[in-house]
Design a protein around this motif. Structure first.
Motif, PDB file in Angstrom:
ATOM      1  N   PHE A 115       0.837  -1.206   0.000  1.00  0.00           N
ATOM      2  CA  PHE A 115       0.000   0.000   0.000  1.00  0.00           C
ATOM      3  C   PHE A 115       0.869   1.252   0.000  1.00  0.00           C
ATOM      4  O   PHE A 115       0.582   2.220  -0.726  1.00  0.00           O
ATOM      5  N   ASP A 116       1.927   1.249   0.801  1.00  0.00           N
ATOM      6  CA  ASP A 116       2.836   2.404   0.838  1.00  0.00           C
ATOM      7  C   ASP A 116       3.526   2.605  -0.507  1.00  0.00           C
ATOM      8  O   ASP A 116       3.674   3.748  -0.975  1.00  0.00           O
ATOM      9  N   ALA A 117       3.943   1.512  -1.139  1.00  0.00           N
ATOM     10  CA  ALA A 117       4.603   1.608  -2.443  1.00  0.00           C
ATOM     11  C   ALA A 117       3.644   2.140  -3.506  1.00  0.00           C
ATOM     12  O   ALA A 117       4.037   2.928  -4.381  1.00  0.00           O
ATOM     13  N   GLN A 118       2.386   1.734  -3.443  1.00  0.00           N
ATOM     14  CA  GLN A 118       1.397   2.231  -4.401  1.00  0.00           C
ATOM     15  C   GLN A 118       1.147   3.725  -4.219  1.00  0.00           C
ATOM     16  O   GLN A 118       0.989   4.460  -5.197  1.00  0.00           O
ATOM     17  N   ARG A 119       1.116   4.188  -2.969  1.00  0.00           N
ATOM     18  CA  ARG A 119       0.957   5.631  -2.729  1.00  0.00           C
ATOM     19  C   ARG A 119       2.163   6.406  -3.265  1.00  0.00           C
ATOM     20  O   ARG A 119       2.012   7.494  -3.847  1.00  0.00           O
ATOM     21  N   THR A 120       3.343   5.863  -3.046  1.00  0.00           N
ATOM     22  CA  THR A 120       4.551   6.523  -3.570  1.00  0.00           C
ATOM     23  C   THR A 120       4.503   6.628  -5.084  1.00  0.00           C
ATOM     24  O   THR A 120       4.867   7.664  -5.660  1.00  0.00           O
ATOM     25  N   LEU A 121       4.039   5.583  -5.744  1.00  0.00           N
ATOM     26  CA  LEU A 121       3.924   5.606  -7.205  1.00  0.00           C
ATOM     27  C   LEU A 121       2.956   6.697  -7.654  1.00  0.00           C
ATOM     28  O   LEU A 121       3.227   7.429  -8.617  1.00  0.00           O
ATOM     29  N   LEU A 122       1.819   6.825  -6.971  1.00  0.00           N
ATOM     30  CA  LEU A 122       0.850   7.870  -7.326  1.00  0.00           C
ATOM     31  C   LEU A 122       1.444   9.265  -7.121  1.00  0.00           C
ATOM     32  O   LEU A 122       1.208  10.175  -7.931  1.00  0.00           O
ATOM     33  N   ASP A 123       2.217   9.444  -6.066  1.00  0.00           N
ATOM     34  CA  ASP A 123       2.863  10.744  -5.825  1.00  0.00           C
ATOM     35  C   ASP A 123       3.822  11.091  -6.956  1.00  0.00           C
ATOM     36  O   ASP A 123       3.855  12.251  -7.425  1.00  0.00           O
ATOM     37  N   GLU A 124       4.604  10.110  -7.392  1.00  0.00           N
ATOM     38  CA  GLU A 124       5.550  10.361  -8.482  1.00  0.00           C
ATOM     39  C   GLU A 124       4.818  10.618  -9.797  1.00  0.00           C
ATOM     40  O   GLU A 124       5.240  11.467 -10.600  1.00  0.00           O
ATOM     41  N   GLN A 125       3.728   9.915 -10.035  1.00  0.00           N
ATOM     42  CA  GLN A 125       2.941  10.155 -11.245  1.00  0.00           C
ATOM     43  C   GLN A 125       2.325  11.549 -11.233  1.00  0.00           C
ATOM     44  O   GLN A 125       2.202  12.191 -12.279  1.00  0.00           O
ATOM     45  N   LEU A 126       1.933  12.017 -10.047  1.00  0.00           N
ATOM     46  CA  LEU A 126       1.377  13.369  -9.936  1.00  0.00           C
ATOM     47  C   LEU A 126       2.429  14.412 -10.296  1.00  0.00           C
ATOM     48  O   LEU A 126       2.134  15.397 -11.004  1.00  0.00           O
ATOM     49  N   ARG A 127       3.665  14.227  -9.825  1.00  0.00           N
ATOM     50  CA  ARG A 127       4.741  15.168 -10.169  1.00  0.00           C
ATOM     51  C   ARG A 127       5.020  15.155 -11.669  1.00  0.00           C
ATOM     52  O   ARG A 127       5.246  16.212 -12.276  1.00  0.00           O
ATOM     53  N   LEU A 128       5.013  13.969 -12.258  1.00  0.00           N
ATOM     54  CA  LEU A 128       5.269  13.872 -13.696  1.00  0.00           C
ATOM     55  C   LEU A 128       4.137  14.519 -14.492  1.00  0.00           C
ATOM     56  O   LEU A 128       4.376  15.153 -15.535  1.00  0.00           O
ATOM     57  N   THR A 129       2.908  14.372 -14.009  1.00  0.00           N
ATOM     58  CA  THR A 129       1.764  14.983 -14.697  1.00  0.00           C
ATOM     59  C   THR A 129       1.887  16.506 -14.692  1.00  0.00           C
ATOM     60  O   THR A 129       1.664  17.172 -15.718  1.00  0.00           O
ATOM     61  N   ALA A 130       2.247  17.079 -13.555  1.00  0.00           N
ATOM     62  CA  ALA A 130       2.413  18.536 -13.462  1.00  0.00           C
ATOM     63  C   ALA A 130       3.578  19.019 -14.316  1.00  0.00           C
ATOM     64  O   ALA A 130       3.574  20.167 -14.804  1.00  0.00           O
ATOM     65  N   ASN A 131       4.556  18.147 -14.545  1.00  0.00           N
ATOM     66  CA  ASN A 131       5.737  18.539 -15.312  1.00  0.00           C
ATOM     67  C   ASN A 131       5.426  18.760 -16.792  1.00  0.00           C
ATOM     68  O   ASN A 131       6.215  19.373 -17.507  1.00  0.00           O
ATOM     69  N   ARG A 132       4.275  18.281 -17.266  1.00  0.00           N
ATOM     70  CA  ARG A 132       3.936  18.456 -18.687  1.00  0.00           C
ATOM     71  C   ARG A 132       3.784  19.921 -19.071  1.00  0.00           C
ATOM     72  O   ARG A 132       3.880  20.273 -20.245  1.00  0.00           O
ATOM     73  N   LEU A 133       3.537  20.784 -18.097  1.00  0.00           N
ATOM     74  CA  LEU A 133       3.382  22.216 -18.389  1.00  0.00           C
ATOM     75  C   LEU A 133       4.717  22.951 -18.466  1.00  0.00           C
ATOM     76  O   LEU A 133       4.744  24.152 -18.720  1.00  0.00           O
ATOM     77  N   GLN A 134       5.824  22.254 -18.252  1.00  0.00           N
ATOM     78  CA  GLN A 134       7.133  22.894 -18.312  1.00  0.00           C
ATOM     79  C   GLN A 134       7.582  23.058 -19.764  1.00  0.00           C
ATOM     80  O   GLN A 134       7.332  22.194 -20.615  1.00  0.00           O
ATOM     81  N   PRO A 135       8.264  24.164 -20.087  1.00  0.00           N
ATOM     82  CA  PRO A 135       8.784  24.335 -21.460  1.00  0.00           C
ATOM     83  C   PRO A 135       9.985  23.424 -21.691  1.00  0.00           C
ATOM     84  O   PRO A 135      10.636  22.969 -20.751  1.00  0.00           O
ATOM     85  N   ARG A 136      10.289  23.178 -22.942  1.00  0.00           N
ATOM     86  CA  ARG A 136      11.436  22.359 -23.344  1.00  0.00           C
ATOM     87  C   ARG A 136      12.313  23.182 -24.296  1.00  0.00           C
ATOM     88  O   ARG A 136      11.806  23.844 -25.202  1.00  0.00           O
ATOM     89  N   LEU A 137      13.613  23.099 -24.093  1.00  0.00           N
ATOM     90  CA  LEU A 137      14.560  23.805 -24.950  1.00  0.00           C
ATOM     91  C   LEU A 137      15.542  22.811 -25.535  1.00  0.00           C
ATOM     92  O   LEU A 137      16.176  22.052 -24.789  1.00  0.00           O
ATOM     93  N   ARG A 138      15.651  22.824 -26.858  1.00  0.00           N
ATOM     94  CA  ARG A 138      16.537  21.868 -27.543  1.00  0.00           C
ATOM     95  C   ARG A 138      17.410  22.593 -28.548  1.00  0.00           C
ATOM     96  O   ARG A 138      16.990  23.585 -29.166  1.00  0.00           O
ATOM     97  N   ALA A 139      18.621  22.083 -28.714  1.00  0.00           N
ATOM     98  CA  ALA A 139      19.489  22.503 -29.815  1.00  0.00           C
ATOM     99  C   ALA A 139      19.308  21.503 -30.946  1.00  0.00           C
ATOM    100  O   ALA A 139      19.178  20.306 -30.706  1.00  0.00           O
TER     101      ALA A 139
END
Length: 421
Positions: free
Chosen positions: A251-275
């Motif tokens: 149960f603790d591991a599943q909660r940790t996975l959801l927390d990490e998925q939430l951070r990754l979901t919010a990261n989609r709004l970040q800009p990307r810079l490439r050469a």
């Protein structure tokens, strides 16, 4: 000669040492998990998780390279709307070709790779913990086989004692027949009991072999007829045990996975810079007024910002929050059922403990009655049939006591297993 004699003596003791092998319950637990096919699956999951992390690292550190080609025909091409006398105006071909090598390197990804790695690690941890939950159920199977073997061994021991007593009684009765002090029917009754007891020993031996083979298949250990099974003293302690169930860690591991998925979901709004860099050849090249095949090159920086990810961000967060709430509900159900099981197991321990107090009194009285019957049989005031009745009653009382002792042992081991210890 002395060293030689000691060597020969050691060789003689080797088979005896092998015959007296001992296997503990903890050894069965460890060997059962090592022998379980799920252990290999655990190794596979760990290797797959490590490779996935390595791929994420490589994709972040190394540039992305690709080769692209295109051939097209179009119905119309660009023309200059002028005409100059004596000056040819170049015309583009309607069939056009391009072959390029494209190179790009991420300068800034808003920590997307970091969050992806954390999600991968959390996902692997969940999968590994699910295997731990499955393997924990092996303990209950091992407990059943192990304790049944112990019960069979104790039953065999008591039956052999009973057989020895009967054989001694047969010898005395036969002597009495020769001297005319005992009737022949008394010897026949005792011989019948001897045969019945030998039959019981044969059945017990077959039962033990079956249980032994099943436990051997489950654990991968070599268990023979002479192997002694022992439960460590610490395995019977049930007071003040902490809960250490693998389901709670899941149960603790599943909660940790959801927390990490939430951070990754919010990261989609970040800009990307490439050469980026592109080199190749085509017709036309960068100068579209030149209709010849020519090489070309272009390089620079590219900024991308996917603002449309905000459309579903709120719903995605809600879905993850609902999943987290679902895990909380599942854990509450598990905790409730575990509490019920522990209470039931504690009641079983108390019940068997109460039975054992009476068993000891009953066994002592039965032994006393049997001893009196033995004296009466020797004096000719008791028939062989009545004596065997008392002997059987004593054997059954002792067996009941030993059975309850082993049942109490099993109940305590099962209690420890329920707590995850």
């Amino acid at each position: 000669m002395k060293p030689l004699s000691m060597f020969l003596f050691g060789l003689l003791l080797m088979p005896l040492a092998r015959a007296q092998s001992v296997i503990t319950l903890e050894q069965c637990y460890s060997s059962g998990i090592a022998n379980d096919p799920l252990t290999r699956q655990r190794e596979i999951l760990q290797q797959a998780g490590e490779l996935a992390l390595a791929n994420l690292d490589k994709n972040r550190r190394l540039p992305q390279l690709g080769v692209n080609g295109q051939a097209s025909w179009q119905s119309e091409v660009t023309k200059l709307p002028i005409e100059l006398p004596g000056v040819p105006i170049p015309q583009l071909s309607k069939d056009q070709y391009k072959l390029t090598a494209d190179l790009s390197y991420t300068l800034y990804d808003g920590q997307q790779t970091v969050f992806q790695k954390q999600v991968q690690q959390a996902s692997t941890a969940v999968s590994l913990q699910q295997i731990a939950v499955e393997q924990n159920r092996l303990k209950e199977q091992i407990n059943a086989y192990f304790l049944n073997i112990l019960l069979t061994d104790e039953n065999t021991r008591l039956t052999r004692i009973r057989l020895e007593e009967l054989q001694n009684r047969v010898a005395k009765a036969e002597a009495g027949v020769r001297y005319g002090t005992v009737a022949t029917i008394g010897v026949d009754v005792l011989r019948t009991e001897v045969l019945t007891t030998e039959q019981q020993l044969s059945q017990l031996a077959s039962t033990r072999r079956g249980l032994r083979d099943q436990l051997g298949i489950l654990t991968g250990l070599v268990i023979t007829d002479s192997t002694r099974l022992i439960i460590e003293e610490g395995k019977t302690v049930v007071a003040n045990l902490p809960l250490n169930r693998p389901e709670q860690k899941l149960f603790d591991a599943q909660r940790t996975l959801l927390d990490e998925q939430l951070r990754l979901t919010a990261n989609r709004l970040q800009p990307r810079l490439r050469a980026f860099a592109q080199g190749g050849a085509g017709r036309p090249a960068l100068n579209f007024l030149n209709n010849d095949f020519r090489g070309f090159f272009i390089g620079g920086l590219r900024l991308s910002w996917d603002l449309s990810a905000a459309y579903t961000l709120r719903n995605d967060r809600t879905v993850l929050a609902l999943s987290r709430e679902q895990i909380t509900v599942q854990q509450k159900v598990f905790d409730r059922n575990l509490a019920l099981q522990l209470r039931q197991q504690q009641t079983e321990i108390d019940r068997i403990s109460a039975l054992l107090e009476k068993d000891r009194e009953i066994s002592a009285l039965r032994s006393k009655v049997r001893q009196t019957a033995s004296v009466q049989l020797d004096n000719g005031t008791l028939s062989a049939r009545d004596y065997t009745t008392e002997l059987n009653a004593e054997s059954q009382a002792l067996l009941n006591q030993k059975t309850h002792e082993l049942q109490l042992l099993l109940a305590k081991v099962q209690y420890r297993t329920l707590t995850g210890n």
